[in-house]
Design a protein around this motif. Sequence first.
Motif, PDB file in Angstrom:
ATOM      1  N   GLN A 226       0.825  -1.203   0.000  1.00  0.00           N
ATOM      2  CA  GLN A 226       0.000   0.000   0.000  1.00  0.00           C
ATOM      3  C   GLN A 226       0.867   1.265   0.000  1.00  0.00           C
ATOM      4  N   GLY A 227       1.933   1.231   0.791  1.00  0.00           N
ATOM      5  CA  GLY A 227       2.822   2.390   0.872  1.00  0.00           C
ATOM      6  C   GLY A 227       3.457   2.698  -0.475  1.00  0.00           C
ATOM      7  N   VAL A 228       3.926   1.657  -1.155  1.00  0.00           N
ATOM      8  CA  VAL A 228       4.537   1.843  -2.483  1.00  0.00           C
ATOM      9  C   VAL A 228       3.486   2.362  -3.469  1.00  0.00           C
ATOM     10  N   LEU A 229       2.310   1.764  -3.426  1.00  0.00           N
ATOM     11  CA  LEU A 229       1.235   2.152  -4.353  1.00  0.00           C
ATOM     12  C   LEU A 229       0.877   3.632  -4.162  1.00  0.00           C
ATOM     13  N   GLU A 230       0.730   4.040  -2.915  1.00  0.00           N
ATOM     14  CA  GLU A 230       0.382   5.440  -2.647  1.00  0.00           C
ATOM     15  C   GLU A 230       1.512   6.377  -3.064  1.00  0.00           C
ATOM     16  N   ASP A 231       2.747   5.941  -2.818  1.00  0.00           N
ATOM     17  CA  ASP A 231       3.904   6.772  -3.173  1.00  0.00           C
ATOM     18  C   ASP A 231       3.965   6.994  -4.684  1.00  0.00           C
ATOM     19  N   GLU A 232       3.855   5.911  -5.449  1.00  0.00           N
ATOM     20  CA  GLU A 232       3.966   6.039  -6.906  1.00  0.00           C
ATOM     21  C   GLU A 232       2.734   6.721  -7.508  1.00  0.00           C
ATOM     22  N   LEU A 233       1.564   6.454  -6.933  1.00  0.00           N
ATOM     23  CA  LEU A 233       0.357   7.146  -7.421  1.00  0.00           C
ATOM     24  C   LEU A 233       0.484   8.636  -7.136  1.00  0.00           C
ATOM     25  N   GLY A 234       1.020   8.959  -5.965  1.00  0.00           N
ATOM     26  CA  GLY A 234       1.219  10.371  -5.606  1.00  0.00           C
ATOM     27  C   GLY A 234       2.179  11.062  -6.573  1.00  0.00           C
ATOM     28  N   LYS A 235       3.229  10.350  -6.977  1.00  0.00           N
ATOM     29  CA  LYS A 235       4.189  10.933  -7.929  1.00  0.00           C
ATOM     30  C   LYS A 235       3.520  11.166  -9.286  1.00  0.00           C
ATOM     31  N   ALA A 236       2.701  10.184  -9.716  1.00  0.00           N
ATOM     32  CA  ALA A 236       1.989  10.344 -10.997  1.00  0.00           C
ATOM     33  C   ALA A 236       1.002  11.508 -10.910  1.00  0.00           C
ATOM     34  N   VAL A 237       0.341  11.656  -9.777  1.00  0.00           N
ATOM     35  CA  VAL A 237      -0.601  12.769  -9.585  1.00  0.00           C
ATOM     36  C   VAL A 237       0.154  14.094  -9.630  1.00  0.00           C
ATOM     37  N   ALA A 238       1.306  14.138  -8.969  1.00  0.00           N
ATOM     38  CA  ALA A 238       2.101  15.382  -8.951  1.00  0.00           C
ATOM     39  C   ALA A 238       2.551  15.744 -10.358  1.00  0.00           C
ATOM     40  N   GLU A 239       2.836  14.750 -11.178  1.00  0.00           N
ATOM     41  CA  GLU A 239       3.341  15.036 -12.525  1.00  0.00           C
ATOM     42  C   GLU A 239       2.229  15.366 -13.517  1.00  0.00           C
ATOM     43  N   PHE A 240       1.106  14.656 -13.416  1.00  0.00           N
ATOM     44  CA  PHE A 240       0.076  14.802 -14.460  1.00  0.00           C
ATOM     45  C   PHE A 240      -1.191  15.514 -13.981  1.00  0.00           C
ATOM     46  N   ASN A 241      -1.227  15.894 -12.726  1.00  0.00           N
ATOM     47  CA  ASN A 241      -2.291  16.718 -12.176  1.00  0.00           C
ATOM     48  C   ASN A 241      -3.696  16.290 -12.635  1.00  0.00           C
ATOM     49  N   PRO A 242      -4.080  15.046 -12.348  1.00  0.00           N
ATOM     50  CA  PRO A 242      -5.395  14.585 -12.796  1.00  0.00           C
ATOM     51  C   PRO A 242      -6.502  15.082 -11.867  1.00  0.00           C
ATOM     52  N   ARG A 243      -7.723  14.766 -12.279  1.00  0.00           N
ATOM     53  CA  ARG A 243      -8.878  15.106 -11.441  1.00  0.00           C
ATOM     54  C   ARG A 243      -9.033  14.072 -10.310  1.00  0.00           C
ATOM     55  N   GLY A 244      -8.664  12.849 -10.618  1.00  0.00           N
ATOM     56  CA  GLY A 244      -8.717  11.771  -9.625  1.00  0.00           C
ATOM     57  C   GLY A 244      -7.776  10.668 -10.052  1.00  0.00           C
ATOM     58  N   ALA A 245      -7.444   9.776  -9.129  1.00  0.00           N
ATOM     59  CA  ALA A 245      -6.527   8.693  -9.477  1.00  0.00           C
ATOM     60  C   ALA A 245      -6.826   7.471  -8.615  1.00  0.00           C
ATOM     61  N   VAL A 246      -6.565   6.309  -9.198  1.00  0.00           N
ATOM     62  CA  VAL A 246      -6.823   5.041  -8.512  1.00  0.00           C
ATOM     63  C   VAL A 246      -5.639   4.102  -8.731  1.00  0.00           C
TER      64      VAL A 246
END
Lengths: 588, 126
Positions: A226-246
């Motif tokens: 879970q920690g890795v998933l949240e970390d990498e999802l957070g990085k993708a969100v920071a880079e691509f600024n989506p409306r939502g992410a899963v």
Amino acid sequence: MSLAHLPQRFRLPLAWRWVGDWVWRLEHAFERARAAGRPQDDARIRIFIVTVVFGLAFLVLVIGAAHSAMAGPGKRVGALANPEARGDLVDRNGALLAVDLLHWDLYVDPTVVWDTAATRSALVRALPGIPARRIDKVLAGDKQAFLAGGLTPAEKDALHDLGLPGLVFAEKERRSYPLGQSAAHLIGFSDTGGQGVAGAERALGEPLHAAAGGGQVPLAIDMRVQGVLEDELGKAVAEFNPRGAVGIVTDVHSGEILGLANWPDFDPNRPGASPPDYQKNLAAAAVYEMGSTFKAFTVAIGLDTGVATPQSTFDARTPFKLGYRTIHDYHAAKAILTLVQVFQHSSNIGTAKLAESIGPQRLERYFSGMGLTKRAKVDLIESAQPLTPKKWDDDAVASTSFGHGMNVTPLALTAAYGSLLNGGIAVPLTIKKLPPGARPQGQRVFSEATSAEMLKIMRANVADPIGSGGSANAPGLSVGGKTGTGEKWDPEIRAYSKTKQVSSFAATFPTEGTPADKRYFVLILLDEPHPSARSYGYSTGGWVAAPAAGRVINRIAPYLGVQRHYAPTVAEAPTVVAAGPPVAGDGM
Amino acid sequence: MILSSIFNRRIRGFRLVEVIALSLLLIMMLGVYFAKTSAGGERTRIDQVERQIAAEKSRIRMLDAEVAYLERPRRVGQLATLLQLEPMRADREAAPDSLSAIATRASQNPLYAAPRGKPSALAPPT
């Protein structure tokens, strides 16, 4: 005649016969006493019998009283269970996720307050979260009143040390979530009455109440994953600024959800502090037109029904008209493609032609078998109903074959991919930890041979330079996957938007081995991502989601015990980060 | 007759049967009194120990929750970023069985060989 002289068939057990004889003899003794003119003997004997009976009853009471006085605490009665109490929620390795902790409620009794002004001033300083007006109201009252709840031991000690008369503390268990925002949507939260409102707290209400008093309810989630998933999802969100992410990680054989991350998120300790939208579990409760990740289903159905083989060819040189739609390719290959190439190029034309051969009835039957036409089978109450075509005709075939015209939740997509990758069995997803090696019963959807073929095709889509998922590769883990980019319906222009997309990557690892071997599924989905400089202006699944999926796989493989195997003749990509211009695959 | 002799026999003017019954009654009353008294004392001690256990358990749960709070993935991730740590590269992973092969490869790699003419730093002093 005594009872002993009764015929054999009326004989009673020995003890009863003895009692009967004894009573019989006693009555004879009374009769003899009366006949001898000594009625006082008669009365004495009767009194003696009554005394003995009462003595025996008293003895029973004595023994009972002594036993209950000396019985252990477990045998004591009268202790009422706290109906709000819940057991601890822990991850599959025992890490604490949710726990009842002792807190204190603060009451103020104004009738014993000595110095109202000093008390008011001290309370305002000690409780900055409580409005001064409320403190004034309590101090101005004429009876004890509630002022603040949920005080931690440190806060309670600080107030207690003020030495103010009139402050009364009442112990109260309160649900706490020590991980804060981590896995918040999966864990969920409960109300102050101990009732689950969302997530596992709601779904597992009964076992949690049954485990009250220090028991634990283990979830399938692994906090390291879970920690890795949240970390990498957070990085993708920071880079691509989506409306939502899963982000989702599952075991395809057991259906256990090992990681589930949503963005935006919230703190379950203070759910009211976040906008209501943040509390929505997008993985379970939001439906999307997934786009090309559906092509894996169409290709698998084509193989399973015998309509196509990996070598079957499809003419993708010109747009294809099916139903009311004219189907184009995002990056026109303008070539005759094999089935494997259709998958790698993510060709809408090739997929639609395959779906036309499959036919609407068979397509619907397989989609139903994979669970795509109903709400995903998972413990979470939030699991939403999909939006499916009202009528399965050519239009529906054309759209759904490449993931349009049908909205499903990320969890439904995950469950369907599970049946594709585990040997062909539709297994329900679960948030509960299952025993090691558990493989729940499920309905067969695909043959094992189809599943094995799909593993090869998905691996080729990542390993082959012309595939659309190259940026998800992870050294030695034989990652396979499919990109997906679903254009979103824009109600303002009453058409599909060219700028608003749902970009995703559905990955599995390791693809090597048989379908029965240990295997995991990873989904990364970004809703309306924006291109970055590193993605060369693209916001498709292959550019925004696949790299994150590859990084997640690269990092979680050691936690899941997946060994890296390096084929001596195949050079693995040195990194999992996308680099260079777009490849031939459209990343759809 | 034995039964009538039990009822008729007297000791210092009291019937034997009444003396026996009274004695049994007194024994039972004293027995209950001592049982309840000693059980009450034990009960008080057990309650004290139970309260201590409950307080300790509560404290342990509080500490467990604090540990979980301090070890939450986001905080650990932020600390790792602060310390400029990165996820381990795949080429740095090794299974225990492959350690001897790695050691052999390393010994054949000139980068790891000791400079000619100079003793290896790891070589034992002569």
